[in-house]
Write a protein that holds these residues in place. Sequence first.
Motif, PDB file in Angstrom:
ATOM      1  N   THR A   1     -49.717   6.838  42.215  1.00 51.91           N
ATOM      2  CA  THR A   1     -48.820   8.093  41.458  1.00 51.91           C
ATOM      3  C   THR A   1     -47.821   7.407  40.620  1.00 51.91           C
ATOM      4  O   THR A   1     -47.693   6.076  40.586  1.00 51.91           O
ATOM      5  CB  THR A   1     -47.892   8.465  42.789  1.00 51.91           C
ATOM      6  OG1 THR A   1     -47.283   7.716  43.375  1.00 51.91           O
ATOM      7  CG2 THR A   1     -48.696   9.409  43.656  1.00 51.91           C
ATOM      8  N   VAL A   2     -47.457   8.213  39.796  1.00 49.42           N
ATOM      9  CA  VAL A   2     -46.375   7.595  38.865  1.00 49.42           C
ATOM     10  C   VAL A   2     -44.965   7.733  39.219  1.00 49.42           C
ATOM     11  O   VAL A   2     -44.486   8.941  39.931  1.00 49.42           O
ATOM     12  CB  VAL A   2     -46.303   8.588  37.395  1.00 49.42           C
ATOM     13  CG1 VAL A   2     -45.289   8.465  36.568  1.00 49.42           C
ATOM     14  CG2 VAL A   2     -47.691   8.402  36.896  1.00 49.42           C
ATOM     15  N   GLU A   3     -43.996   6.612  39.143  1.00 49.17           N
ATOM     16  CA  GLU A   3     -42.621   6.703  39.343  1.00 49.17           C
ATOM     17  C   GLU A   3     -42.054   6.432  38.116  1.00 49.17           C
ATOM     18  O   GLU A   3     -41.997   5.651  37.174  1.00 49.17           O
ATOM     19  CB  GLU A   3     -42.285   5.469  40.282  1.00 49.17           C
ATOM     20  CG  GLU A   3     -42.717   5.644  41.637  1.00 49.17           C
ATOM     21  CD  GLU A   3     -42.181   4.352  42.475  1.00 49.17           C
ATOM     22  OE1 GLU A   3     -41.513   3.474  41.988  1.00 49.17           O
ATOM     23  OE2 GLU A   3     -42.493   4.508  43.790  1.00 49.17           O
ATOM     24  N   SER A   4     -41.195   7.662  37.618  1.00 49.35           N
ATOM     25  CA  SER A   4     -40.735   7.861  36.320  1.00 49.35           C
ATOM     26  C   SER A   4     -39.290   8.638  36.338  1.00 49.35           C
ATOM     27  O   SER A   4     -39.198   9.410  37.347  1.00 49.35           O
ATOM     28  CB  SER A   4     -41.698   8.873  35.554  1.00 49.35           C
ATOM     29  OG  SER A   4     -41.146   9.088  34.209  1.00 49.35           O
ATOM     30  N   PRO A   5     -38.679   8.487  35.447  1.00 53.37           N
ATOM     31  CA  PRO A   5     -37.199   9.197  35.457  1.00 53.37           C
ATOM     32  C   PRO A   5     -37.450  10.511  35.128  1.00 53.37           C
ATOM     33  O   PRO A   5     -36.428  11.213  35.156  1.00 53.37           O
ATOM     34  CB  PRO A   5     -36.461   8.051  34.276  1.00 53.37           C
ATOM     35  CG  PRO A   5     -37.416   7.283  33.528  1.00 53.37           C
ATOM     36  CD  PRO A   5     -38.608   7.442  34.559  1.00 53.37           C
ATOM     37  N   LEU A   6     -38.554  10.865  34.635  1.00 47.79           N
ATOM     38  CA  LEU A   6     -38.866  12.236  33.952  1.00 47.79           C
ATOM     39  C   LEU A   6     -39.188  12.872  35.392  1.00 47.79           C
ATOM     40  O   LEU A   6     -39.802  12.688  36.272  1.00 47.79           O
ATOM     41  CB  LEU A   6     -39.824  12.136  33.268  1.00 47.79           C
ATOM     42  CG  LEU A   6     -39.996  11.502  31.915  1.00 47.79           C
ATOM     43  CD1 LEU A   6     -40.940  11.565  31.011  1.00 47.79           C
ATOM     44  CD2 LEU A   6     -38.707  12.008  30.932  1.00 47.79           C
ATOM     45  N   THR A   7     -38.525  14.028  35.359  1.00 42.63           N
ATOM     46  CA  THR A   7     -38.656  14.855  36.809  1.00 42.63           C
ATOM     47  C   THR A   7     -38.976  16.427  36.322  1.00 42.63           C
ATOM     48  O   THR A   7     -39.530  16.989  37.260  1.00 42.63           O
ATOM     49  CB  THR A   7     -37.399  14.820  37.637  1.00 42.63           C
ATOM     50  OG1 THR A   7     -36.494  15.299  36.756  1.00 42.63           O
ATOM     51  CG2 THR A   7     -37.259  13.606  38.038  1.00 42.63           C
ATOM     52  N   ASP A   8     -38.726  16.689  35.116  1.00 37.73           N
ATOM     53  CA  ASP A   8     -38.930  18.244  34.870  1.00 37.73           C
ATOM     54  C   ASP A   8     -39.925  18.070  33.564  1.00 37.73           C
ATOM     55  O   ASP A   8     -39.675  17.882  32.444  1.00 37.73           O
ATOM     56  CB  ASP A   8     -37.739  18.709  34.390  1.00 37.73           C
ATOM     57  CG  ASP A   8     -37.545  20.431  34.090  1.00 37.73           C
ATOM     58  OD1 ASP A   8     -38.738  20.571  33.944  1.00 37.73           O
ATOM     59  OD2 ASP A   8     -36.588  20.806  33.492  1.00 37.73           O
ATOM     60  N   PRO A   9     -40.990  18.815  33.856  1.00 33.52           N
ATOM     61  CA  PRO A   9     -42.077  18.778  32.655  1.00 33.52           C
ATOM     62  C   PRO A   9     -41.569  19.462  31.619  1.00 33.52           C
ATOM     63  O   PRO A   9     -41.797  19.039  30.464  1.00 33.52           O
ATOM     64  CB  PRO A   9     -43.156  19.705  33.355  1.00 33.52           C
ATOM     65  CG  PRO A   9     -42.927  19.549  34.949  1.00 33.52           C
ATOM     66  CD  PRO A   9     -41.591  19.707  35.095  1.00 33.52           C
ATOM     67  N   ALA A  10     -40.569  20.384  31.727  1.00 35.84           N
ATOM     68  CA  ALA A  10     -39.773  21.193  30.638  1.00 35.84           C
ATOM     69  C   ALA A  10     -39.203  20.249  29.566  1.00 35.84           C
ATOM     70  O   ALA A  10     -39.027  20.517  28.400  1.00 35.84           O
ATOM     71  CB  ALA A  10     -39.043  22.496  30.953  1.00 35.84           C
ATOM     72  N   ASN A  11     -38.568  18.996  30.272  1.00 38.21           N
ATOM     73  CA  ASN A  11     -37.887  18.320  29.536  1.00 38.21           C
ATOM     74  C   ASN A  11     -38.591  16.907  29.167  1.00 38.21           C
ATOM     75  O   ASN A  11     -38.095  15.966  28.575  1.00 38.21           O
ATOM     76  CB  ASN A  11     -36.716  17.640  30.377  1.00 38.21           C
ATOM     77  CG  ASN A  11     -35.634  18.920  30.322  1.00 38.21           C
ATOM     78  OD1 ASN A  11     -35.645  20.053  29.415  1.00 38.21           O
ATOM     79  ND2 ASN A  11     -35.089  18.956  31.510  1.00 38.21           N
ATOM     80  N   ALA A  12     -39.781  16.866  29.564  1.00 40.64           N
ATOM     81  CA  ALA A  12     -40.646  15.615  29.146  1.00 40.64           C
ATOM     82  C   ALA A  12     -41.161  15.764  27.634  1.00 40.64           C
ATOM     83  O   ALA A  12     -41.670  16.767  27.272  1.00 40.64           O
ATOM     84  CB  ALA A  12     -41.930  15.559  30.326  1.00 40.64           C
ATOM     85  N   PRO A  13     -41.215  14.441  27.164  1.00 40.36           N
ATOM     86  CA  PRO A  13     -41.687  14.390  25.792  1.00 40.36           C
ATOM     87  C   PRO A  13     -43.244  14.885  25.689  1.00 40.36           C
ATOM     88  O   PRO A  13     -43.887  14.674  26.701  1.00 40.36           O
ATOM     89  CB  PRO A  13     -41.619  13.243  25.138  1.00 40.36           C
ATOM     90  CG  PRO A  13     -41.382  12.304  26.506  1.00 40.36           C
ATOM     91  CD  PRO A  13     -40.941  13.233  27.673  1.00 40.36           C
TER      92      PRO A  13
END
Length: 130
Positions: free
Chosen positions: A10-22
């Motif tokens: 799995t990915v561990e990322s600071p991105l949590t909301d797909p709407a805010n992901a680049p």
Amino acid sequence: MTYELRPIGTVESPLTDPANAPKQGGPEAWLVFDAEFAEGLRDLRTGDDVFVVTWLHRADRSQLVVHPRDDPRNPLTGVFSTRSADRPNPVGLHRVRVLAVDGLRVRVAGLEAVDGTPIVDVKPVLDASR
């Protein structure tokens, strides 16, 4: 006919909301692999460019047309002509650079996948001379 995909990590990322992901490229993140796949990581090196294949588990699989880049000013476009996560089979393809390898954890730069995204595969980027 059905096909089975098994996540390998799995990915561990600071991105949590797909709407805010680049839409392409992103912050540094960790790829965390299940122990049974450790041997597959043994030749990954810092500086390698790899493709990470993910399953975009939060995607809307019913979407066939989208506004590119989620911008309603863009005309509706068939998903197969876009990089939208929303599609019948939400396979993500991410070109990243390996920053570090630490056991079952691989630090990468430029990953737009959100935290918890299942990893399906990792493949090297090959230049034309190979």
